[in-house]
Scaffold this active site. Sequence first.
Site, short mmCIF file in Angstrom:
data_model
loop_
_atom_site.label_atom_id
_atom_site.label_comp_id
_atom_site.label_asym_id
_atom_site.label_seq_id
_atom_site.Cartn_x
_atom_site.Cartn_y
_atom_site.Cartn_z
N GLY A 180 0.79 -1.23 0.00
CA GLY A 180 0.00 0.00 0.00
C GLY A 180 0.82 1.26 0.00
O GLY A 180 0.28 2.37 0.05
N LYS A 288 25.40 33.78 -2.24
CA LYS A 288 25.01 34.71 -3.31
C LYS A 288 23.80 34.21 -4.09
O LYS A 288 23.06 35.01 -4.67
CB LYS A 288 26.20 34.94 -4.25
CG LYS A 288 27.32 35.76 -3.63
CD LYS A 288 28.42 36.05 -4.64
CE LYS A 288 29.52 36.90 -4.02
NZ LYS A 288 30.61 37.16 -4.99
N ASP A 479 7.48 15.00 -17.87
CA ASP A 479 6.80 13.74 -18.22
C ASP A 479 7.13 13.33 -19.66
O ASP A 479 6.25 12.92 -20.42
CB ASP A 479 5.30 13.85 -18.03
CG ASP A 479 4.62 12.48 -17.94
OD1 ASP A 479 5.35 11.48 -17.69
OD2 ASP A 479 3.40 12.40 -18.14
N LYS A 481 8.21 11.03 -22.61
CA LYS A 481 8.16 9.61 -22.98
C LYS A 481 7.51 9.54 -24.36
O LYS A 481 6.86 10.52 -24.80
CB LYS A 481 7.35 8.79 -21.96
CG LYS A 481 5.95 9.31 -21.69
CD LYS A 481 5.28 8.53 -20.58
CE LYS A 481 3.95 9.15 -20.19
NZ LYS A 481 3.31 8.44 -19.06
N ASN A 484 3.93 10.72 -24.97
CA ASN A 484 3.59 12.15 -24.94
C ASN A 484 4.20 12.93 -26.09
O ASN A 484 4.34 14.15 -26.02
CB ASN A 484 4.02 12.76 -23.60
CG ASN A 484 3.11 12.34 -22.47
OD1 ASN A 484 2.00 11.86 -22.69
ND2 ASN A 484 3.57 12.50 -21.24
N ASP A 497 0.35 16.82 -23.43
CA ASP A 497 0.08 16.44 -22.03
C ASP A 497 1.03 17.15 -21.08
O ASP A 497 2.10 16.65 -20.72
CB ASP A 497 0.18 14.93 -21.84
CG ASP A 497 -0.49 14.49 -20.53
OD1 ASP A 497 -0.71 15.36 -19.66
OD2 ASP A 497 -0.78 13.30 -20.38
N THR A 516 6.93 9.53 -14.97
CA THR A 516 6.75 8.11 -15.27
C THR A 516 7.96 7.37 -14.71
O THR A 516 9.10 7.77 -14.96
CB THR A 516 6.63 7.90 -16.79
OG1 THR A 516 5.48 8.62 -17.26
CG2 THR A 516 6.51 6.44 -17.15
#
Length: 666
Positions: A180, A288, A479, A481, A484, A497, A516
């Site tokens: 979980g 700085k 993202d 990949k 996309n 996307d 991803t």
Amino acid sequence: MGTLRDLQYALQEKIEELRQRDALIDELELELDQKDELIQKLQNELDKYRSVIKPATQQVHKASVLQEQHRTKRQAISGEPTAFDIHELSHVTLPFYPKSPQSKDLIKEAILDNDFMKNLELSQIQEIVDSMYPVEYGKDSCIIKEGDVGSLVYVMEDGKVEVTKESMKLCTMGPGKVFGELAILYNCTRTATVKSKSDHSHTIVEFSYKLDHNCPQHLHMLFSQVTLLFLSLQTHYGDGEYIVRQGARGDTFFIISKGKVNVTREDLPNDMPVYLRALGKGDWFGEKALQGEDIRTANVIAADAVTCLVIDRDSFKHLIGGLEDVSNKGYEDAGAKAKYEAENAFFCNLKLVDFNIIDTLGVGGFGRVELVQLKSDEIKTFAMKILKKRHIVDTRQQEHIRSEKQIMQEAHSDFIVRLYRTFKDAKYLYMLMEACLGGELWTILRDRGSFEDSTTRFYTACVVEAFAYLHSKGIIYRDLKPENLILDHRGYAKLVDFGFAKKIGFGKKTWTFCGTPEYVAPEIILNKGHDISADYWSLGILMYELLTGSPPFSGPDPMKTYNIILRGIDMIEFPKKITKNAANLIKKLCRDNPSERLGNLKNGVKDIQKHKWFEGFNWEGLRKGTLTPPIIPEVSSSTDTSNFDSFPEDNDDPPPDDMSGWDTDF
């Protein structure tokens, strides 16, 4: 005893015999490579047919096509806190639940056996152990349901559980296992169902800190706010590691809490570094950067194991104030400005009822992308992204959606898909975008298996141009990949996307855990803060995947993938088909230290464009659109969707959601 001549003759025979054996080995290796390529080709063909073949009379098969694509396409994940105030976190007290020494040992061992949690400090693990409490589940009880939004992580103390995904059994787990944790780490729904299978009641020990989805302090980055505080303030460096590199951009101030560093400077390019001084515990450097001077003027190198307390410019400004923002406004010439104003005036008068849906171009976690046609002018078609408001709220993606809209509407680049207009109703948000009918690069890569050097070079160059534009405006994409990247009718690739894109400014960092898994940079995994250099890491991963058909880092689950990524690119054996120059560029893009990555040095993106792998490439022709693409898609009309896979109709009717007013400006 033989003569010298006899010995020489025997030696010659042995040499000839070895030469023949070497030739045979080379021949067998070549044959093996050819068979591997044939297997890969046949596998790709099999994947292709599984994904796209559907008998016209079988509607049921459409659903199986979609399931196959879901198994193949990669889902991006996110863990963005809506607010992050280190000062407030320092006052957090975690709950304490007494438990037996045996239970404590079991929980601790389970955490140390978990691929991700084992990287925590022992003191942090102890905090988690103390914060867990026992609950019991009877036989066949549903502990976690796939698709639900979760905020608990579990440790099994007794009994067994069965894990299923899409009604298919994945495994059975017994005592001493963590499960979980993904839903805690990211803003995502549960990825599998977990049911108890024991004949008797048993105990599940669960982490009890429940995240309040409406609370601005909820943090999904790790398993406790204390953990995040430790990781945000402390950074560790090994002997010889560059903490600051001269010429690199930076926004971080460092205080040495352990170890020593050496400070050096190069007065001229290619000169030997000159030793300036040593710094130790209690000393600081990088001040700085807090004043807006983000170009480092010297090198700072760890002389042994070093631990630093760090603070970035944004946090410093929030706590102390008095700093000026660094801004960079993109320049648009008068002609382009007039064009976009006329465009805005046209789309401003359109309504949802002015469009007809032609076909589905894609399906994602939040909704669908449909090809729509303007009723009054059927030649004009657009891509309409339709997002379920309820799903956005459940997964807490409001800020990402708002950022996506703002960034895409302001992006005027030939290598980024245009967003013209947005709409909304009670159930959905709508984004009217440029229609690119050449298909997804992911689909073409799936069908072909891999690309040649020249083909990969063209698509990589398209991404470089898109990144150069975004980064010049202080925007990171996060993202990248093949899924996309979409081709227009000419065959040019465009970024689409922008759900994880974010405007962070210059010399600044962000701590969002998103992307991803196969493409996530090490500093994102380690929560060290990241900037545009994370995009250049993903560019190297994209190159590798386009050249070979699969990314260099991958595992059976995200946690194992992250552990492989942290081992570094040098642990990856590059196949022979990746040329020497391509491998060199990939490794320079995928350096573990972000300040050493190509694209993030003082010459910026020019270092990538001038790399040997791009030698002779026509960058000007690419920008002007005169360069011939390696793959020219067949697009017969403005309604031709033949370059896209087929998808079943969406029968899900989500409930309306008023979004608590968050989308009033959508």
